[in-house]
Design a protein around this motif. Sequence first.
Motif, PDB file in Angstrom:
ATOM      1  N   ARG A   4      17.412  -7.316  58.447  1.00 22.74           N
ATOM      2  CA  ARG A   4      15.993  -7.705  58.500  1.00 22.74           C
ATOM      3  C   ARG A   4      15.806  -8.981  59.309  1.00 22.74           C
ATOM      4  N   ASP A   5      16.736  -9.929  59.173  1.00 23.12           N
ATOM      5  CA  ASP A   5      16.656 -11.178  59.938  1.00 23.12           C
ATOM      6  C   ASP A   5      16.744 -10.905  61.438  1.00 23.12           C
ATOM      7  N   ILE A   6      17.657 -10.004  61.816  1.00 23.47           N
ATOM      8  CA  ILE A   6      17.791  -9.641  63.231  1.00 23.47           C
ATOM      9  C   ILE A   6      16.518  -8.963  63.720  1.00 23.47           C
ATOM     10  N   PHE A   7      15.953  -8.088  62.891  1.00 25.10           N
ATOM     11  CA  PHE A   7      14.734  -7.379  63.251  1.00 25.10           C
ATOM     12  C   PHE A   7      13.585  -8.364  63.493  1.00 25.10           C
ATOM     13  N   ILE A   8      13.435  -9.356  62.624  1.00 23.01           N
ATOM     14  CA  ILE A   8      12.389 -10.375  62.783  1.00 23.01           C
ATOM     15  C   ILE A   8      12.628 -11.186  64.060  1.00 23.01           C
ATOM     16  N   PHE A   9      13.903 -11.512  64.324  1.00 20.67           N
ATOM     17  CA  PHE A   9      14.256 -12.250  65.538  1.00 20.67           C
ATOM     18  C   PHE A   9      13.866 -11.460  66.787  1.00 20.67           C
ATOM     19  N   VAL A  10      14.093 -10.142  66.761  1.00 22.38           N
ATOM     20  CA  VAL A  10      13.716  -9.285  67.882  1.00 22.38           C
ATOM     21  C   VAL A  10      12.206  -9.315  68.101  1.00 22.38           C
ATOM     22  N   GLN A  11      11.436  -9.272  67.011  1.00 22.62           N
ATOM     23  CA  GLN A  11       9.973  -9.298  67.134  1.00 22.62           C
ATOM     24  C   GLN A  11       9.501 -10.606  67.758  1.00 22.62           C
ATOM     25  N   VAL A  12      10.151 -11.711  67.385  1.00 20.46           N
ATOM     26  CA  VAL A  12       9.799 -13.018  67.967  1.00 20.46           C
ATOM     27  C   VAL A  12      10.087 -13.019  69.467  1.00 20.46           C
ATOM     28  N   LEU A  13      11.238 -12.459  69.858  1.00 22.06           N
ATOM     29  CA  LEU A  13      11.589 -12.387  71.273  1.00 22.06           C
ATOM     30  C   LEU A  13      10.591 -11.544  72.053  1.00 22.06           C
ATOM     31  N   LEU A  33       8.243  -2.790  76.865  1.00 19.49           N
ATOM     32  CA  LEU A  33       8.540  -3.577  75.670  1.00 19.49           C
ATOM     33  C   LEU A  33       7.632  -3.190  74.506  1.00 19.49           C
ATOM     34  N   VAL A  34       6.352  -2.992  74.795  1.00 19.51           N
ATOM     35  CA  VAL A  34       5.403  -2.623  73.739  1.00 19.51           C
ATOM     36  C   VAL A  34       5.770  -1.266  73.152  1.00 19.51           C
ATOM     37  N   MET A  35       5.991  -0.271  74.017  1.00 16.29           N
ATOM     38  CA  MET A  35       6.283   1.085  73.546  1.00 16.29           C
ATOM     39  C   MET A  35       7.618   1.164  72.812  1.00 16.29           C
ATOM     40  N   SER A  36       8.649   0.536  73.364  1.00 19.81           N
ATOM     41  CA  SER A  36       9.967   0.585  72.724  1.00 19.81           C
ATOM     42  C   SER A  36       9.955  -0.173  71.404  1.00 19.81           C
ATOM     43  N   ASP A  37       9.169  -1.255  71.342  1.00 20.22           N
ATOM     44  CA  ASP A  37       9.092  -2.021  70.093  1.00 20.22           C
ATOM     45  C   ASP A  37       8.345  -1.232  69.024  1.00 20.22           C
ATOM     46  N   ILE A  38       7.345  -0.457  69.435  1.00 21.07           N
ATOM     47  CA  ILE A  38       6.642   0.422  68.484  1.00 21.07           C
ATOM     48  C   ILE A  38       7.634   1.412  67.862  1.00 21.07           C
ATOM     49  N   LEU A  39       8.487   2.003  68.708  1.00 16.22           N
ATOM     50  CA  LEU A  39       9.496   2.943  68.212  1.00 16.22           C
ATOM     51  C   LEU A  39      10.476   2.243  67.277  1.00 16.22           C
ATOM     52  N   LEU A  40      10.851   1.015  67.627  1.00 18.74           N
ATOM     53  CA  LEU A  40      11.779   0.246  66.792  1.00 18.74           C
ATOM     54  C   LEU A  40      11.163  -0.058  65.423  1.00 18.74           C
ATOM     55  N   ILE A  41       9.880  -0.434  65.409  1.00 24.86           N
ATOM     56  CA  ILE A  41       9.183  -0.734  64.153  1.00 24.86           C
ATOM     57  C   ILE A  41       9.063   0.520  63.290  1.00 24.86           C
ATOM     58  N   PHE A  42       8.717   1.649  63.915  1.00 29.98           N
ATOM     59  CA  PHE A  42       8.623   2.914  63.172  1.00 29.98           C
ATOM     60  C   PHE A  42       9.946   3.261  62.514  1.00 29.98           C
ATOM     61  N   ARG A  63      22.012  -0.374  67.762  1.00 25.67           N
ATOM     62  CA  ARG A  63      20.728  -0.142  68.416  1.00 25.67           C
ATOM     63  C   ARG A  63      19.964  -1.453  68.639  1.00 25.67           C
ATOM     64  N   LEU A  64      19.948  -2.303  67.634  1.00 25.77           N
ATOM     65  CA  LEU A  64      19.284  -3.604  67.778  1.00 25.77           C
ATOM     66  C   LEU A  64      19.998  -4.481  68.811  1.00 25.77           C
ATOM     67  N   SER A  65      21.329  -4.466  68.789  1.00 28.00           N
ATOM     68  CA  SER A  65      22.107  -5.260  69.740  1.00 28.00           C
ATOM     69  C   SER A  65      21.853  -4.795  71.172  1.00 28.00           C
ATOM     70  N   ASN A  66      21.845  -3.475  71.374  1.00 30.87           N
ATOM     71  CA  ASN A  66      21.566  -2.920  72.697  1.00 30.87           C
ATOM     72  C   ASN A  66      20.173  -3.296  73.175  1.00 30.87           C
ATOM     73  N   TYR A  67      19.227  -3.273  72.241  1.00 31.94           N
ATOM     74  CA  TYR A  67      17.846  -3.600  72.588  1.00 31.94           C
ATOM     75  C   TYR A  67      17.730  -5.055  73.045  1.00 31.94           C
TER      76      TYR A  67
END
Length: 322
Positions: free
Chosen positions: A35-44, A85-94, A281-285
């Motif tokens: 979850r921490d990594i996921f939040i960090f990705v959203q900030v980026l 970035l917007v579209m891929s982040d939507i998929l990541l959030i889903f 997947r998060l690391s690749n993103y």
Amino acid sequence: MIRTVGSTSASCVYLKKVMSNNSLVLSEVILQHYRDIFIFVQVLVVMFLCINSLLITTFFRKECFYTTTRYILFAVTLLSDSLMLVMSDILLIFTHFGFAIQVWICIIISVVAIVYNIVTPVTLTAMTLERYVAICMPLRHAELCSMRSTMHCILIIHSLSSVPCIVFLSTFFASASFSLYKQYRLCAIQLFMLYRWQDHVISAVQEFYFLIMAIIILFSYVKIMKVAKAASGEDKKSSWKGLRTVILHGFQLLLCLIQLWSPFIESTLLQFDLLLFFHVRLSNYILFGLTPRCLSPLIYGLRDETFSQALKNVFGLYKRNI
């Protein structure tokens, strides 16, 4: 149109696996880390979108930018990167929250993400060719890089970028049943890979594209290198700067190439280890999705003196308004 998947939620599936192994405490630690990594990705993502918005605003502030080929192509990369970035982040959030959507909606989102994921490296190749023409063929630069030619170039970029997506979806449409389109699934690229042969076809198309782009960038590098060695004074300085730009474009292209291989690696991991799949997947993103996108602002937003000065003026205007 969107509903939450209960038993197929990523976290729920993983927790069931971990609980069966009597390691619930460990699972909580690992999931919190995820979850921490996921939040960090959203900030980026938000940070990069803000930077891109500022650069796009700067682009439209000065006439010399939207009448010059290299700056127009730079704006194309900013817009395509932002949309991707917007579209891929939507998929990541889903995927993170276990939201399932109907497959036909997933297809629409994925088409935009896939096409504009290819637009960036193709545009980088076009920008490299523009630098080659400017340095190695200066007398023909005005003719070859006119506004008319630039508009045609943008159409060609989008046409070429659509071909891998068309091949990708064609293999899916040829294999999927009609009932699948109305089913609710977690939206991911792996959804469209029903058979192993699809991986090979898509991989072959992508590798062909990047082989051609790598050859073009290498050819431009060698030609600019020769001119840089033979030049003197101000021409030598300009040539070496163009050479460094080509090197950075090549590095961006390499990262984009690795990102296009990522879905095949992830689809293999998904069959064996769900937690490892999400971590990879998060690391690749972050490494191959976000990193190449932050290099474009660096190359033309900070290294280019004209654009850098205009950016300072716009930023100063924003500060005065605040």
